[in-house]
Design a protein around this motif. Structure first.
Motif, short mmCIF file in Angstrom:
data_model
loop_
_atom_site.label_atom_id
_atom_site.label_comp_id
_atom_site.label_asym_id
_atom_site.label_seq_id
_atom_site.Cartn_x
_atom_site.Cartn_y
_atom_site.Cartn_z
N MET A 1 25.82 74.09 66.16
CA MET A 1 26.26 75.42 65.76
C MET A 1 25.06 76.35 65.67
O MET A 1 23.95 75.91 65.36
CB MET A 1 26.93 75.37 64.37
N PRO A 2 25.24 77.63 65.91
CA PRO A 2 24.15 78.58 65.70
C PRO A 2 23.68 78.57 64.25
O PRO A 2 24.47 78.34 63.33
CB PRO A 2 24.77 79.93 66.06
N ALA A 3 22.40 78.82 64.06
CA ALA A 3 21.84 78.81 62.70
C ALA A 3 22.57 79.78 61.78
O ALA A 3 22.83 79.47 60.61
CB ALA A 3 20.35 79.14 62.75
N ALA A 4 22.91 80.96 62.29
CA ALA A 4 23.59 81.95 61.46
C ALA A 4 24.93 81.43 60.97
O ALA A 4 25.34 81.71 59.83
CB ALA A 4 23.77 83.25 62.23
N ARG A 5 25.64 80.68 61.81
CA ARG A 5 26.94 80.16 61.38
C ARG A 5 26.77 79.05 60.34
O ARG A 5 27.52 78.98 59.36
CB ARG A 5 27.74 79.64 62.58
N LEU A 6 25.80 78.17 60.56
CA LEU A 6 25.55 77.11 59.57
C LEU A 6 25.27 77.73 58.20
O LEU A 6 25.84 77.31 57.18
CB LEU A 6 24.36 76.27 60.01
N ARG A 7 24.42 78.71 58.20
CA ARG A 7 24.03 79.36 56.94
C ARG A 7 25.21 80.09 56.32
O ARG A 7 25.46 80.02 55.11
CB ARG A 7 22.88 80.32 57.23
N ALA A 8 25.97 80.80 57.15
CA ALA A 8 27.11 81.56 56.65
C ALA A 8 28.15 80.64 56.02
O ALA A 8 28.77 80.99 55.00
CB ALA A 8 27.72 82.39 57.76
N LEU A 9 28.35 79.47 56.60
CA LEU A 9 29.34 78.55 56.05
C LEU A 9 28.89 78.00 54.69
O LEU A 9 29.72 77.83 53.78
CB LEU A 9 29.60 77.42 57.04
N LEU A 10 27.61 77.70 54.54
CA LEU A 10 27.13 77.24 53.24
C LEU A 10 27.34 78.33 52.19
O LEU A 10 27.83 78.06 51.07
CB LEU A 10 25.65 76.87 53.32
N LEU A 11 26.97 79.57 52.51
CA LEU A 11 27.11 80.66 51.55
C LEU A 11 28.58 80.95 51.26
O LEU A 11 28.95 81.26 50.12
CB LEU A 11 26.41 81.91 52.08
N HIS B 1 26.72 88.20 46.15
CA HIS B 1 26.16 89.38 46.82
C HIS B 1 26.22 89.20 48.34
O HIS B 1 26.55 90.14 49.08
CB HIS B 1 24.73 89.62 46.39
N ALA B 2 25.91 87.99 48.81
CA ALA B 2 25.98 87.72 50.25
C ALA B 2 27.41 87.90 50.76
O ALA B 2 27.63 88.42 51.86
CB ALA B 2 25.48 86.31 50.55
N ALA B 3 28.38 87.49 49.94
CA ALA B 3 29.78 87.70 50.32
C ALA B 3 30.10 89.18 50.41
O ALA B 3 30.84 89.63 51.30
CB ALA B 3 30.70 87.02 49.31
N SER B 4 29.54 89.97 49.49
CA SER B 4 29.74 91.41 49.53
C SER B 4 29.14 92.02 50.80
O SER B 4 29.73 92.90 51.43
CB SER B 4 29.10 92.04 48.29
N GLU B 5 27.96 91.53 51.19
CA GLU B 5 27.33 92.02 52.41
C GLU B 5 28.13 91.65 53.65
O GLU B 5 28.29 92.44 54.57
CB GLU B 5 25.91 91.45 52.52
N LEU B 6 28.65 90.42 53.65
CA LEU B 6 29.44 89.97 54.80
C LEU B 6 30.78 90.66 54.87
O LEU B 6 31.27 91.00 55.95
CB LEU B 6 29.62 88.44 54.72
N GLY B 7 31.39 90.89 53.71
CA GLY B 7 32.72 91.49 53.66
C GLY B 7 33.78 90.43 53.42
O GLY B 7 33.71 89.32 53.96
N ALA B 8 34.77 90.76 52.59
CA ALA B 8 35.78 89.78 52.20
C ALA B 8 36.57 89.26 53.39
O ALA B 8 36.88 88.06 53.48
CB ALA B 8 36.72 90.40 51.16
N LYS C 1 37.80 84.71 56.96
CA LYS C 1 37.97 84.20 58.32
C LYS C 1 37.07 82.99 58.57
O LYS C 1 37.51 81.99 59.16
CB LYS C 1 37.66 85.32 59.32
N ALA C 2 35.80 83.07 58.11
CA ALA C 2 34.88 81.96 58.30
C ALA C 2 35.38 80.70 57.60
O ALA C 2 35.30 79.59 58.14
CB ALA C 2 33.49 82.34 57.80
N LEU C 3 35.91 80.85 56.40
CA LEU C 3 36.44 79.71 55.66
C LEU C 3 37.68 79.14 56.34
O LEU C 3 37.83 77.92 56.49
CB LEU C 3 36.77 80.11 54.23
N ALA C 4 38.58 80.02 56.76
CA ALA C 4 39.85 79.57 57.36
C ALA C 4 39.62 78.85 58.67
O ALA C 4 40.39 77.94 59.03
CB ALA C 4 40.77 80.77 57.55
#
Length: 679
Positions: free
Chosen positions: A569-579, A620-627, A632-635
């Protein structure tokens, strides 16, 4: 001096004219904070004084023994990209500097932030000994906004100016090199010294002396550039853009006309205000302020604090209490442990004394059997198991300070009671409000932010760490490499990812962490394969003799035997999923009332998970990403451990409402209607 020592009750300017001197006294709350209305009042008062033929000199001073502590923290902390703090500050400083009559800043107490910039804009400065001076806005991701990067180097040179601008500390004005900013250090009452100074100016016919026209700091151009170059190298990779912009603005002070330098500073301020790091740093500061203001004040010390037990928490807990000035009774069943502990405390505390008192903190320590030490205590801290049966006074407060079931009150330090900024105060089902407040007051005396947590013993930090491990293991289940996951964290500024961190803790300690159906606890798998972590030189990583981890081919082979292959997976996706998993857990803790507010979760994550402050916490990271994007990333995460990946309903509600958790203001769950609008 009128108003110099009086209490500041109303915001405004106290204007008095005597003997040709216009005394303009800043009067405002919390150290004469420079609100927009107070700046406007000072601007108008300056205009009147300048136009008054009876006025020869203008003196700026502060009420209640303080010049000005600068901006209201809330105004800076809650800056959104579309807003601007203190719109008149830069213009006000220019008005002071361009005044046709000499303006003298009479400084005492503190001149901080924009208060310091007002002092720099004045033509002359007279200060009482012990006056503190500081420019600390870069801690919020912001450079100065009222000319400090242009005036300070003209007066002191690049090196000393950058030291002040980048240190984040308030320094004494009567110490070198900042003493060069002063025209006189008062030896007697400040108002008398200022009157005498004004008389000398008039006698010698000296008028305004704008900082913009000063050149002392440019006397050695080569040294100026060497200082700039050295600081540029130091800050080149600094994640806080304000620090880099400050260096660039100080360089511009030497190279550009004054007006152009001010414009350069203003542009840098706007860029930093809108930056991701700036938003995160301000959110963290606002979260800390919210937590600090939630702790009750005014509770007096209620007697001795007893620490019972000899677990790993005992010595650092006693150390922290003694350093805070508490009377401590340490009880332990093992005399050898007490003896070794006192020796360790003597080494840790060193030759400290209590202020002007020549006594050592250790003189406030008694040691003995647990029952004896608890007999006179007001608060009894249990540092380890086996002490719950020790009798304590009827009105004493028993506090469980190690991970265990809590019916009354608990404390959770991480990783030791000495260094961390935060402590979680666990409010169990039987906790009394007055006793909770007293324990929170003790935490405040220890110099810590007390975050109240409603639970039967679980901590916010423990929940977040467990979910991080669970989410990281889920990614390994799906074919991802532990080293790649940690690398995705490191490139984002998160120095210790979930796998290197677990190796350092010891994998055998983490085998009991729960996993969902068909999900592996990879720490348990590796420990069972003879790889216990750093202590055994082999865990998720191979550890060399210098204590550095290296990706392990043996681990990859072991993992690949037990899971299906998958594309990286791309690094950004790995990180986004952890957050996302962490924020999802945060939503659950808010829904149940375990956490007071979203910002408390972020503060705990910064400390316990070692997230970078300039990125903010998971909420805060969730706020930056947007609800909507987070949901969508979780689902889309197809993993059998649905308990952590199933999107909490709050994300759908927030996405529909166009809002996010009110992280900065410390709001609770969205069902309470407290959202931070993104409109």
């Amino acid at each position: 001096m009128a108003g110099m020592d009086g209490a500041a009750t109303l915001e405004g300017i106290d204007e008095q004219i005597e003997d040709g001197i216009a005394w303009l006294g800043l009067s405002g709350r919390d150290g004469n904070r420079l609100t927009a209305s107070l700046c406007a009042a000072l601007d108008a008062a300056l205009e009147r004084a300048e136009a008054d033929a009876a006025v020869a000199c203008i003196v700026l001073h502060g009420a209640d023994g303080c010049f000005s502590k600068g901006e209201l923290p809330s105004e800076l902390e809650e800056l959104a990209p579309q807003t601007r703090a203190l719109p008149g500050a830069a213009d006000l400083c220019l008005r002071i500097e361009r005044c046709s009559k000499p303006v003298i800043a009479a400084l005492q107490g503190a001149a901080l932030g924009t208060g310091a910039e007002l002092a720099l804009a004045a033509h002359y400065r007279v200060a009482s000994p012990g006056t503190r001076f500081g420019l600390t806005n870069h801690l919020l991701g912001l450079p100065p906004a009222a000319g400090a990067t242009q005036r300070l180097p003209r007066l002191l040179g690049a090196g000393p100016a950058l030291d002040l601008l980048l240190s984040g500390k308030a320094v004494l004005l009567d110490a070198a090199p900042q003493a060069a900013l002063l025209d006189r250090l008062a030896q007697g009452p400040l108002d008398e010294e200022v009157r005498a100074f004004c008389a000398e100016l008039r006698a010698e016919g000296l008028g305004p002396r704008p900082s913009a026209a000063r050149r002392e700091g440019f006397a050695d151009p080569a040294e100026y550039q060497r200082a700039v170059a050295a600081r540029r190298a130091e800050t080149a990779k600094d994640p806080n853009p304000a620090r880099r912009e400050i260096v660039a603005a100080v360089e511009a002070a030497q190279l550009l006309p004054f007006a152009s330098g001010l414009a350069f500073e203003a542009d840098a301020y706007e860029d930093c205000r809108a930056s991701e790091a700036g938003r995160a740093l301000r959110a963290c500061a606002a979260a800390e302020r919210s937590a600090f203001e939630a702790v009750p004040r005014g509770l007096a010390r209620r007697g001795h604090v007893a620490v019972l037990g000899d677990g790993p928490l005992a010595v650092p807990m006693v150390q922290g209490l003694l350093a805070a000035g508490e009377e401590v009774d340490w009880g332990c069943d093992t005399p050898e442990a007490l003896h070794a502990g006192v020796i360790a405390l003597r080494d840790r505390l060193g030759p400290q004394t209590d202020g002007d008192d020549e006594t050592s903190p250790l003189e406030r320590l008694r040691v003995g059997a647990p029952a004896e030490m608890a007999a006179a205590a007001r608060i009894v801290l249990l540092a380890g198991p086996g002490q719950r049966a020790v009798p304590i006074p009827e009105d004493a407060i028993r506090v469980i300070a190690y991970p265990a079931r809590v019916d009354g009150i608990g404390l959770r330090f991480a990783p030791t009671p000495v260094a961390p900024r935060l402590v979680e105060v666990i409010a169990g089902p039987g906790a009394r409000a007055d006793r909770l407040a007293e324990v929170e007051a003790l935490a405040l005396r220890l110099g810590k932010l007390a975050l109240r947590v409603q639970s039967g013993g679980e901590s916010l930090g423990g929940r977040l760490f467990d979910v991080l491990c669970r989410a990281a293991d889920a990614l390994v289940d799906l074919g991802q490499s532990p080293d790649a996951i940690d690398a995705a964290c490191r490139v984002w500024g998160w120095r210790r990812g979930p796998f290197v961190r677990r190796d350092q803790m010891g994998l055998d300690r983490l085998g009991a962490q729960q996993r969902g159906p068909d999900a592996a606890n990879w720490a348990s798998v590796l420990a069972g394969a003879g790889r216990p972590g750093r202590s055994g030189d082999a865990g998720f990583y191979d550890w060399d003799a210098a204590g550095k981890p290296h990706a392990s081919a043996a681990v990859e082979a072991l993992l690949n035997e037990k899971r299906p292959a998958a594309d990286p997976m791309p690094a950004a996706r790995l990180r986004a999923l952890l957050l996302a998993a962490l924020a999802n857990e945060g939503a659950r803790m808010l829904e149940t009332g375990m956490a007071r507010c979203a910002s408390d979760i972020d503060l705990v994550a910064l400390q316990v998970l070692d997230l970078p402050r300039w990125r903010g916490g998971p909420m805060h990271a969730a706020s930056e990403l947007g609800a909507a994007a987070l949901r969508k990333a979780l689902a889309e995460m197809m993993h059998p451990d649905r308990e952590i990946w199933a999107p909490h309903p709050a994300w759908q509600a927030l996405a529909a409402a166009g809002g996010d958790w009110d992280v900065a203001a410390g709001a609770g769950a969205p069902t309470a209607g407290r959202w931070l609008s993104r409109a």
